[in-house]
Design a protein around this motif. Sequence first.
Motif, mmCIF file in Angstrom:
data_model
loop_
_atom_site.group_PDB
_atom_site.id
_atom_site.type_symbol
_atom_site.label_atom_id
_atom_site.label_comp_id
_atom_site.label_asym_id
_atom_site.label_seq_id
_atom_site.Cartn_x
_atom_site.Cartn_y
_atom_site.Cartn_z
ATOM 1 N N PRO A 1 0.867 -1.213 -0.068
ATOM 2 C CA PRO A 1 -0.070 0.083 0.118
ATOM 3 C C PRO A 1 0.826 1.231 -0.145
ATOM 4 O O PRO A 1 0.481 2.459 -0.550
ATOM 5 N N VAL A 2 1.846 1.328 0.790
ATOM 6 C CA VAL A 2 2.714 2.560 0.781
ATOM 7 C C VAL A 2 4.169 1.922 0.607
ATOM 8 O O VAL A 2 4.610 1.110 1.373
ATOM 9 N N SER A 3 4.930 2.675 -0.113
ATOM 10 C CA SER A 3 6.501 2.033 -0.129
ATOM 11 C C SER A 3 7.248 3.402 -0.444
ATOM 12 O O SER A 3 7.075 4.485 -1.051
ATOM 13 N N SER A 4 8.250 3.391 0.217
ATOM 14 C CA SER A 4 9.394 4.406 0.191
ATOM 15 C C SER A 4 10.500 3.775 -0.518
ATOM 16 O O SER A 4 10.369 2.720 -1.049
ATOM 17 N N SER A 5 11.607 4.712 -0.772
ATOM 18 C CA SER A 5 12.703 4.144 -1.686
ATOM 19 C C SER A 5 12.357 4.070 -3.161
ATOM 20 O O SER A 5 12.913 3.415 -3.916
ATOM 21 N N ALA A 6 11.210 4.729 -3.531
ATOM 22 C CA ALA A 6 10.817 4.582 -4.933
ATOM 23 C C ALA A 6 11.880 5.253 -5.724
ATOM 24 O O ALA A 6 12.505 6.373 -5.204
ATOM 25 N N VAL A 7 11.803 5.003 -6.911
ATOM 26 C CA VAL A 7 12.562 5.523 -7.914
ATOM 27 C C VAL A 7 11.886 6.301 -9.334
ATOM 28 O O VAL A 7 10.847 5.692 -9.290
ATOM 29 N N ALA B 1 5.486 16.171 -13.903
ATOM 30 C CA ALA B 1 5.599 15.235 -12.888
ATOM 31 C C ALA B 1 6.492 14.132 -13.339
ATOM 32 O O ALA B 1 6.245 13.499 -14.419
ATOM 33 N N ILE B 2 7.279 13.597 -12.439
ATOM 34 C CA ILE B 2 7.790 12.063 -12.615
ATOM 35 C C ILE B 2 7.309 11.268 -11.622
ATOM 36 O O ILE B 2 6.841 11.450 -10.366
ATOM 37 N N HIS B 3 6.720 10.148 -12.419
ATOM 38 C CA HIS B 3 6.062 9.254 -11.544
ATOM 39 C C HIS B 3 7.287 8.360 -10.867
ATOM 40 O O HIS B 3 8.153 8.221 -11.413
ATOM 41 N N LEU B 4 6.865 7.812 -9.486
ATOM 42 C CA LEU B 4 8.012 6.957 -8.913
ATOM 43 C C LEU B 4 7.467 5.442 -9.008
ATOM 44 O O LEU B 4 6.336 5.244 -8.875
ATOM 45 N N GLU B 5 8.378 4.729 -9.150
ATOM 46 C CA GLU B 5 8.265 3.170 -9.153
ATOM 47 C C GLU B 5 8.984 2.491 -7.851
ATOM 48 O O GLU B 5 10.091 2.805 -7.589
ATOM 49 N N SER B 6 8.014 1.691 -7.236
ATOM 50 C CA SER B 6 8.221 0.976 -6.091
ATOM 51 C C SER B 6 9.002 -0.342 -6.697
ATOM 52 O O SER B 6 8.307 -1.031 -7.350
ATOM 53 N N LYS B 7 10.368 -0.489 -6.368
ATOM 54 C CA LYS B 7 11.079 -1.696 -6.802
ATOM 55 C C LYS B 7 10.268 -2.999 -6.202
ATOM 56 O O LYS B 7 10.262 -3.958 -6.949
ATOM 57 N N TYR C 1 0.794 4.160 -3.149
ATOM 58 C CA TYR C 1 1.891 5.436 -2.885
ATOM 59 C C TYR C 1 3.207 5.107 -2.997
ATOM 60 O O TYR C 1 3.572 3.983 -2.328
ATOM 61 N N ALA C 2 3.867 5.300 -3.864
ATOM 62 C CA ALA C 2 5.273 5.085 -3.994
ATOM 63 C C ALA C 2 6.104 6.477 -3.660
ATOM 64 O O ALA C 2 5.565 7.525 -4.290
ATOM 65 N N LEU C 3 6.770 6.532 -2.661
ATOM 66 C CA LEU C 3 7.572 7.746 -2.141
ATOM 67 C C LEU C 3 8.953 7.507 -2.290
ATOM 68 O O LEU C 3 9.661 6.406 -2.232
ATOM 69 N N ALA C 4 9.714 8.577 -2.875
ATOM 70 C CA ALA C 4 11.220 8.581 -2.786
ATOM 71 C C ALA C 4 11.637 8.692 -1.331
ATOM 72 O O ALA C 4 11.209 9.119 -0.435
ATOM 73 N N GLY C 5 13.214 8.250 -1.221
ATOM 74 C CA GLY C 5 13.554 8.305 -0.048
ATOM 75 C C GLY C 5 13.650 7.024 0.785
ATOM 76 O O GLY C 5 12.713 6.409 0.956
ATOM 77 N N ASP C 6 15.026 6.744 1.354
ATOM 78 C CA ASP C 6 15.054 5.718 2.195
ATOM 79 C C ASP C 6 14.622 6.092 3.694
ATOM 80 O O ASP C 6 15.625 6.330 4.609
ATOM 81 N N TYR C 7 13.276 6.387 3.861
ATOM 82 C CA TYR C 7 12.793 6.668 5.247
ATOM 83 C C TYR C 7 11.432 5.744 5.370
ATOM 84 O O TYR C 7 11.224 5.143 4.591
#
Length: 177
Positions: free
Chosen positions: A40-46, A60-66, A88-94
């Motif tokens: 459902p919610v993922s960080s560290s997306a690229v 807008a740049i869409h993000l992909e959860s690996k 929800y794909a979010l950037a950052g290793d948080y």
Amino acid sequence: MKGLALSVIGTDTDVGKTFVTGLLGALAVADGFDVGMVKPVSSSAVPFPECISTDEDNLAIHLESKDATYLMRAVGIPESRRHEVNPYALAGDYSPRLAAELAEVDIDYDEVVRHIEHVVPKYDITFIEGAGGITTPLIGDYTFSDLMKDIAYPALVVADGRLGSINRAVLTCAYAK
């Protein structure tokens, strides 16, 4: 037989949740089940090259959860269902909560619960993967343990084999109860 689900939670980040979730999904597909996946919610997306907008008014740049990509490939989910797998794909290793705050993304907790409740009945079995450990902050004051409680599906705890993993597994299971 539709509507079965299993939550996959971990003792920590990088303990193998995604691998185990993908493996369980692939085994279920091999046994003839129609399988859903939800991260459902993922960080560290690229950045997701296939979704980069070239419209000057919409940069807008869409993000992909690996992790979501791995789950989708494990069970043959097409790209057209990426939002179903990972809304929800979010950037950052948080933690997802901090990643959302830094990205100024508002995540509605009740909507996350509704999303899962909408997906599960579509498939014979749906695997729902958490992020980080069971107490990882998800949204506001909610953690993944709150989400697992609110969706009320059985949970599988994944632990790695590092020194101290028995302690972390026992503590996670006790906390999950």
